[in-house]
Motif scaffolding. Structure first.
Motif, PDB file in Angstrom:
ATOM      1  N   ASN A  93       0.755  -1.280   0.108  1.00 60.80           N
ATOM      2  CA  ASN A  93       0.073   0.035   0.136  1.00 60.80           C
ATOM      3  C   ASN A  93       0.795   1.424   0.161  1.00 60.80           C
ATOM      4  N   ILE A  94       2.058   1.371   0.813  1.00 56.55           N
ATOM      5  CA  ILE A  94       2.580   2.560   0.796  1.00 56.55           C
ATOM      6  C   ILE A  94       3.299   2.944  -0.289  1.00 56.55           C
ATOM      7  N   PRO A  95       4.000   2.163  -1.087  1.00 52.74           N
ATOM      8  CA  PRO A  95       4.818   2.749  -2.342  1.00 52.74           C
ATOM      9  C   PRO A  95       3.872   3.576  -3.418  1.00 52.74           C
ATOM     10  N   PRO A  96       2.711   2.835  -3.688  1.00 51.38           N
ATOM     11  CA  PRO A  96       1.823   3.228  -4.639  1.00 51.38           C
ATOM     12  C   PRO A  96       1.236   4.672  -4.131  1.00 51.38           C
ATOM     13  N   MET A  97       0.838   4.813  -2.764  1.00 53.61           N
ATOM     14  CA  MET A  97       0.066   6.076  -2.148  1.00 53.61           C
ATOM     15  C   MET A  97       1.261   6.951  -2.206  1.00 53.61           C
ATOM     16  N   ARG A  98       2.750   6.540  -1.911  1.00 58.41           N
ATOM     17  CA  ARG A  98       3.553   7.733  -2.184  1.00 58.41           C
ATOM     18  C   ARG A  98       3.808   8.332  -3.633  1.00 58.41           C
ATOM     19  N   GLY A  99       3.459   7.539  -4.592  1.00 54.85           N
ATOM     20  CA  GLY A  99       3.644   7.845  -5.912  1.00 54.85           C
ATOM     21  C   GLY A  99       2.415   8.767  -6.446  1.00 54.85           C
ATOM     22  N   LEU A 100       1.077   8.442  -5.765  1.00 57.35           N
ATOM     23  CA  LEU A 100       0.165   9.442  -5.952  1.00 57.35           C
ATOM     24  C   LEU A 100       0.112  10.731  -5.243  1.00 57.35           C
ATOM     25  N   ILE A 101       0.766  10.650  -3.999  1.00 54.79           N
ATOM     26  CA  ILE A 101       0.863  11.959  -3.226  1.00 54.79           C
ATOM     27  C   ILE A 101       1.959  12.787  -3.905  1.00 54.79           C
ATOM     28  N   ARG A 102       2.857  12.148  -4.399  1.00 55.56           N
ATOM     29  CA  ARG A 102       4.133  12.845  -5.083  1.00 55.56           C
ATOM     30  C   ARG A 102       3.401  13.530  -6.520  1.00 55.56           C
ATOM     31  N   GLU A 103       2.523  12.941  -7.065  1.00 58.77           N
ATOM     32  CA  GLU A 103       2.020  13.484  -8.488  1.00 58.77           C
ATOM     33  C   GLU A 103       1.002  14.616  -7.942  1.00 58.77           C
ATOM     34  N   ALA A 104       0.237  14.335  -6.947  1.00 58.93           N
ATOM     35  CA  ALA A 104      -0.700  15.186  -6.344  1.00 58.93           C
ATOM     36  C   ALA A 104      -0.095  16.565  -5.892  1.00 58.93           C
ATOM     37  N   MET A 105       1.213  16.664  -5.450  1.00 55.41           N
ATOM     38  CA  MET A 105       1.672  17.779  -5.008  1.00 55.41           C
ATOM     39  C   MET A 105       2.438  18.515  -6.143  1.00 55.41           C
ATOM     40  N   ALA A 106       2.974  17.773  -7.252  1.00 55.22           N
ATOM     41  CA  ALA A 106       3.415  18.275  -8.441  1.00 55.22           C
ATOM     42  C   ALA A 106       2.622  19.026  -9.096  1.00 55.22           C
ATOM     43  N   GLN A 107       1.021  18.523  -8.934  1.00 56.60           N
ATOM     44  CA  GLN A 107      -0.141  19.021  -9.567  1.00 56.60           C
ATOM     45  C   GLN A 107      -0.542  20.477  -8.962  1.00 56.60           C
ATOM     46  N   GLY A 108      -0.083  20.818  -7.655  1.00 57.16           N
ATOM     47  CA  GLY A 108      -0.514  21.748  -6.951  1.00 57.16           C
ATOM     48  C   GLY A 108      -1.490  21.492  -6.022  1.00 57.16           C
ATOM     49  N   PHE A 109      -1.668  20.171  -5.592  1.00 53.77           N
ATOM     50  CA  PHE A 109      -2.760  19.919  -4.452  1.00 53.77           C
ATOM     51  C   PHE A 109      -2.618  20.670  -3.155  1.00 53.77           C
ATOM     52  N   SER A 110      -3.415  21.238  -2.764  1.00 52.31           N
ATOM     53  CA  SER A 110      -3.390  21.898  -1.357  1.00 52.31           C
ATOM     54  C   SER A 110      -4.406  21.697  -0.520  1.00 52.31           C
ATOM     55  N   GLY A 111      -5.403  20.670  -0.609  1.00 47.21           N
ATOM     56  CA  GLY A 111      -6.524  20.205   0.104  1.00 47.21           C
ATOM     57  C   GLY A 111      -6.368  19.545   1.419  1.00 47.21           C
ATOM     58  N   LYS A 112      -7.210  18.785   1.730  1.00 48.66           N
ATOM     59  CA  LYS A 112      -7.310  17.836   2.741  1.00 48.66           C
ATOM     60  C   LYS A 112      -7.121  16.487   2.468  1.00 48.66           C
ATOM     61  N   ILE A 113      -6.293  15.580   3.412  1.00 51.46           N
ATOM     62  CA  ILE A 113      -6.184  14.302   2.873  1.00 51.46           C
ATOM     63  C   ILE A 113      -7.089  13.493   3.930  1.00 51.46           C
ATOM     64  N   VAL A 114      -7.813  12.624   3.358  1.00 55.83           N
ATOM     65  CA  VAL A 114      -8.745  11.640   4.486  1.00 55.83           C
ATOM     66  C   VAL A 114      -8.491  10.140   4.113  1.00 55.83           C
ATOM     67  N   VAL A 115      -7.945   9.545   5.066  1.00 55.23           N
ATOM     68  CA  VAL A 115      -7.513   8.311   4.891  1.00 55.23           C
ATOM     69  C   VAL A 115      -8.466   7.235   5.471  1.00 55.23           C
TER      70      VAL A 115
END
Length: 318
Positions: A93-115
């Motif tokens: 679970n952790i590596p693909p989540m890391r990949g998504l978050i990396r892409e999200a931050m590159a896109q400029g994501f600045s919202g809330k994360i709900v896990v």
């Protein structure tokens, strides 16, 4: 408010949450991202059903949806093999989540994360670490479902409405305890009621309640977790603030913040601590033991390089 929300997870969890959101017809724009990059046709019934909603719109996500997203919901990222050990599940679970978050931050994501993963505590910790967003904006559903079941059981036992009760399950979803010392029916502590001959409640019933909450099926129940996500979304975006036990990163030691489910305030500003809650000596000792186990898991993952040794080939494609 009509938030833009991106949902990232396996098709099984995504569809369960979609059913709940469609039923409630929450006012939001929801973009679905399948963590397994599965067949989008599986979501066609939900897309059609959304056309019958007044407030909810649903679409398949593009990475650009992360630019305007007010929230990113992370469900189960990978489906574990039957009988898989904890470290194997986290490794999936952790590596693909890391990949998504990396892409999200590159896109400029600045919202809330709900896990809302089965291991929401550990994933909440690493989601905040990878994203760098404030700890008040990174939230896991924690023991919210356990606490709801506890309150329902107590309301039935004492034949009172839930609004007359205070009761909390603290710790983490798979390793928790009932804070009986903080549980009340009206003004009366539940533990004091056990000594009242006029009240049919004793230690054996208390133990039965704890045992029922310890069942693994509570933590892994997609429907309960989906309902918990909906409650969190209502608190964050729809002016339905609550005091609840969600995974938060407001507890810290000398080295790091630690993910625990404790009673906190949840509203449009995210999660915040009201006051420091005190427990009995036994409860505090049990909570400290849970905290230490959480610390050991996190340190083992960090030292083992689970989240650092994956190259870009391991990250999901969408």
């Amino acid at each position: 408010m009509r938030p833009n929300v991106v949902l990232y997870g396996t098709s099984r969890f995504n569809q369960t949450l979609l059913t709940n959101l469609l039923t409630n017809d929450l006012p939001m724009s929801l973009a679905i991202m399948d963590s397994a990059a599965g067949d989008e046709q599986i979501y066609e019934p939900a897309l059609v059903a959304a056309r019958g909603c007044v407030n909810l719109s649903i679409s398949m996500a593009q990475m650009t949806d992360l630019v305007t997203a007010d929230a990113l919901i992370i469900g189960d990222v990978a489906v574990p093999d039957p009988g898989a050990e904890e470290d194997e599940v986290l490794a999936a679970n952790i590596p693909p989540m890391r990949g998504l978050i990396r892409e999200a931050m590159a896109q400029g994501f600045s919202g809330k994360i709900v896990v809302a993963s089965q291991y929401d505590d550990i994933l909440t910790y690493f989601a905040q670490k990878y994203s760098g967003i404030g700890v008040n904006n990174c939230i896991g559903i924690g023991t919210l479902a356990h606490t709801t079941l506890l309150r329902n059981t107590l309301a039935h036992t004492f034949n009172v409405p839930q609004t007359s009760l205070q009761a909390y399950v603290i710790g983490v979803a798979r390793d928790h305890l009932v804070a009986w010392s903080r549980s009340t029916v009206g003004p009366a502590p539940i533990l004091a009621l056990m000594a009242n001959e006029d009240v049919d409640f004793d230690a054996s019933q208390l133990g039965e309640i704890e045992q029922s909450l310890n069942a693994a099926t509570v933590s892994t129940n997609d429907i309960l977790r989906a309902k918990a996500v909906t409650r969190v979304l209502r608190a964050l975006f729809y002016d339905r603030p609550m005091v609840g036990v969600v995974t938060n990163l407001l507890v810290s030691d000398e080295e790091r913040v630690l993910p625990l489910s404790t009673p906190v305030r949840l509203n449009g500003a995210g999660v915040s601590k009201l006051v420091a809650v005190t427990y009995t000596e036994l409860e505090q000792r049990q909570l400290d033991e849970i905290t230490e186990r959480e610390r050991e898991i996190i340190v083992a993952i960090e030292n083992g390089g689970l989240e650092a040794d994956q190259d870009d080939e391991d990250e999901p494609e969408h």
